[in-house]
Design a protein around this motif. Structure first.
Motif, PDB file in Angstrom:
ATOM      1  N   ASN A  88      -6.340 -17.955   9.796  1.00  0.00           N
ATOM      2  CA  ASN A  88      -6.411 -18.927   9.047  1.00  0.00           C
ATOM      3  C   ASN A  88      -8.119 -19.020   8.851  1.00  0.00           C
ATOM      4  O   ASN A  88      -8.635 -17.924   9.975  1.00  0.00           O
ATOM      5  N   LYS A  89      -8.614 -19.535   8.211  1.00  0.00           N
ATOM      6  CA  LYS A  89     -10.416 -19.604   7.233  1.00  0.00           C
ATOM      7  C   LYS A  89     -10.935 -19.543   9.216  1.00  0.00           C
ATOM      8  O   LYS A  89     -10.653 -20.582  10.210  1.00  0.00           O
ATOM      9  N   PHE A  90     -11.765 -18.637   9.120  1.00  0.00           N
ATOM     10  CA  PHE A  90     -13.072 -17.908  10.062  1.00  0.00           C
ATOM     11  C   PHE A  90     -11.861 -17.939  11.506  1.00  0.00           C
ATOM     12  O   PHE A  90     -13.039 -17.796  12.558  1.00  0.00           O
ATOM     13  N   GLU A  91     -11.066 -17.595  11.436  1.00  0.00           N
ATOM     14  CA  GLU A  91     -10.358 -16.700  12.567  1.00  0.00           C
ATOM     15  C   GLU A  91     -10.804 -14.933  12.268  1.00  0.00           C
ATOM     16  O   GLU A  91     -10.708 -14.281  11.294  1.00  0.00           O
ATOM     17  N   LYS A  92     -10.473 -14.407  13.313  1.00  0.00           N
ATOM     18  CA  LYS A  92     -11.245 -13.152  14.136  1.00  0.00           C
ATOM     19  C   LYS A  92     -10.434 -12.071  14.007  1.00  0.00           C
ATOM     20  O   LYS A  92     -10.057 -12.608  15.347  1.00  0.00           O
ATOM     21  N   ASP A 107      -7.144   0.176   2.335  1.00  0.00           N
ATOM     22  CA  ASP A 107      -7.937  -1.601   1.272  1.00  0.00           C
ATOM     23  C   ASP A 107      -7.752  -2.369   2.041  1.00  0.00           C
ATOM     24  O   ASP A 107      -6.055  -2.938   2.279  1.00  0.00           O
ATOM     25  N   LEU A 108      -8.174  -2.713   3.094  1.00  0.00           N
ATOM     26  CA  LEU A 108      -8.525  -4.096   3.639  1.00  0.00           C
ATOM     27  C   LEU A 108      -8.599  -5.220   3.251  1.00  0.00           C
ATOM     28  O   LEU A 108      -9.659  -5.067   2.617  1.00  0.00           O
ATOM     29  N   HIS A 109      -7.560  -6.054   3.021  1.00  0.00           N
ATOM     30  CA  HIS A 109      -8.177  -7.627   1.956  1.00  0.00           C
ATOM     31  C   HIS A 109      -7.503  -8.040   2.759  1.00  0.00           C
ATOM     32  O   HIS A 109      -6.270  -8.304   3.231  1.00  0.00           O
ATOM     33  N   GLY A 110      -7.854  -9.282   1.418  1.00  0.00           N
ATOM     34  CA  GLY A 110      -6.658 -11.048   2.342  1.00  0.00           C
ATOM     35  C   GLY A 110      -6.440 -10.920   0.603  1.00  0.00           C
ATOM     36  O   GLY A 110      -6.603 -11.515  -0.727  1.00  0.00           O
ATOM     37  N   GLU A 111      -4.952 -12.339   1.292  1.00  0.00           N
ATOM     38  CA  GLU A 111      -4.964 -13.369   0.170  1.00  0.00           C
ATOM     39  C   GLU A 111      -5.206 -14.941   0.014  1.00  0.00           C
ATOM     40  O   GLU A 111      -4.182 -14.913   1.660  1.00  0.00           O
ATOM     41  N   PHE A 135     -13.067  -8.167  11.249  1.00  0.00           N
ATOM     42  CA  PHE A 135     -13.408  -9.005  10.192  1.00  0.00           C
ATOM     43  C   PHE A 135     -12.490 -10.555  10.132  1.00  0.00           C
ATOM     44  O   PHE A 135     -11.845 -10.731  11.628  1.00  0.00           O
ATOM     45  N   THR A 136     -13.308 -11.047  10.128  1.00  0.00           N
ATOM     46  CA  THR A 136     -13.767 -12.937   9.624  1.00  0.00           C
ATOM     47  C   THR A 136     -13.064 -13.052   9.033  1.00  0.00           C
ATOM     48  O   THR A 136     -13.724 -12.686   7.232  1.00  0.00           O
ATOM     49  N   VAL A 137     -11.637 -13.903   8.601  1.00  0.00           N
ATOM     50  CA  VAL A 137     -11.405 -13.996   7.245  1.00  0.00           C
ATOM     51  C   VAL A 137     -11.762 -15.448   7.093  1.00  0.00           C
ATOM     52  O   VAL A 137     -12.498 -16.597   7.030  1.00  0.00           O
ATOM     53  N   PRO A 138     -12.593 -15.416   4.915  1.00  0.00           N
ATOM     54  CA  PRO A 138     -12.754 -16.687   4.604  1.00  0.00           C
ATOM     55  C   PRO A 138     -12.205 -17.109   4.253  1.00  0.00           C
ATOM     56  O   PRO A 138     -12.680 -18.752   4.036  1.00  0.00           O
ATOM     57  N   PHE A 139     -10.907 -17.487   4.155  1.00  0.00           N
ATOM     58  CA  PHE A 139      -9.890 -18.561   3.766  1.00  0.00           C
ATOM     59  C   PHE A 139      -8.855 -17.836   4.365  1.00  0.00           C
ATOM     60  O   PHE A 139      -8.328 -17.464   4.806  1.00  0.00           O
ATOM     61  N   ASP A 140      -7.615 -19.309   4.327  1.00  0.00           N
ATOM     62  CA  ASP A 140      -6.152 -19.335   5.098  1.00  0.00           C
ATOM     63  C   ASP A 140      -5.407 -18.468   4.292  1.00  0.00           C
ATOM     64  O   ASP A 140      -5.490 -17.862   2.916  1.00  0.00           O
ATOM     65  N   GLY A 141      -5.116 -17.408   4.588  1.00  0.00           N
ATOM     66  CA  GLY A 141      -4.059 -16.164   3.733  1.00  0.00           C
ATOM     67  C   GLY A 141      -3.275 -15.674   5.059  1.00  0.00           C
ATOM     68  O   GLY A 141      -3.455 -15.121   6.628  1.00  0.00           O
TER      69      GLY A 141
END
Length: 171
Positions: A88-92, A107-111, A135-141
């Protein structure tokens, strides 16, 4: 030709084609389609690579919040694998991975969750034998690593990570 001779020829042809079909099934179709290779001929001919994917050789598949996990992944020669976490958004997540020898493209990435456009955001890209960070994720996914093995031999990865996530695993 008599009817009896025709029946005998038809029976021989049917039996012969059944035997050939069985041989083709065991030597070529099973290795290529299902990675079942009882004779080893499929591997020798390179047919089993059509089914090779990365393998998780240890570690749990599901986890909850603030979990610590470690998995060993195999990246086949000339192939790529992807290992993902649902976040979820802002989880680390804090992570560390290393290979048993050799560099891998990573490639460390998010969708974003629910996105159907194919959009993804890369956080880190490189060609390395190891990496650690957080990393802290900028969006749910779905967030994680894509590794590509450009060598002619399989490479194992020891991946350890902790944080807040649900394991999606190999994709």
């Amino acid at each position: 030709m008599s009817s009896t001779e025709n029946n005998g020829s038809l029976t021989k042809a049917t039996l012969g084609s059944s035997i050939v079909a069985g041989i083709v099934l065991v030597l070529f179709i099973l290795p290529a389609e299902y990675n079942i290779d009882p004779t080893g001929v499929g591997k020798a001919l390179g047919l089993t690579v059509f089914n090779e994917q990365g393998e998780v050789t240890q570690g749990a598949q599901q986890s909850g919040d603030s979990a610590n996990q470690s998995v060993v992944l195999t990246v086949p020669a000339g192939k790529g694998i992807e290992y993902k976490l649902s976040m979820n958004k802002f989880e680390k997540v804090t992570y560390e991975w290393q290979t048993d020898g050799g560099d891998l493209y990573v490639d460390l990435h998010g969708e974003p969750a629910g996105d159907t456009t194919g959009y993804f955001e890369s956080y880190t890209i490189g060609t390395l034998p190891e990496m650690k960070g957080s990393f802290t994720v900028p969006f749910d996914g779905s967030h994680g690593w894509y590794w590509k093995n450009k060598t002619d031999k399989s490479i194992n990865i020891q991946l350890s990570f902790s944080g807040e996530y649900i394991v999606e695993g190999l994709k």
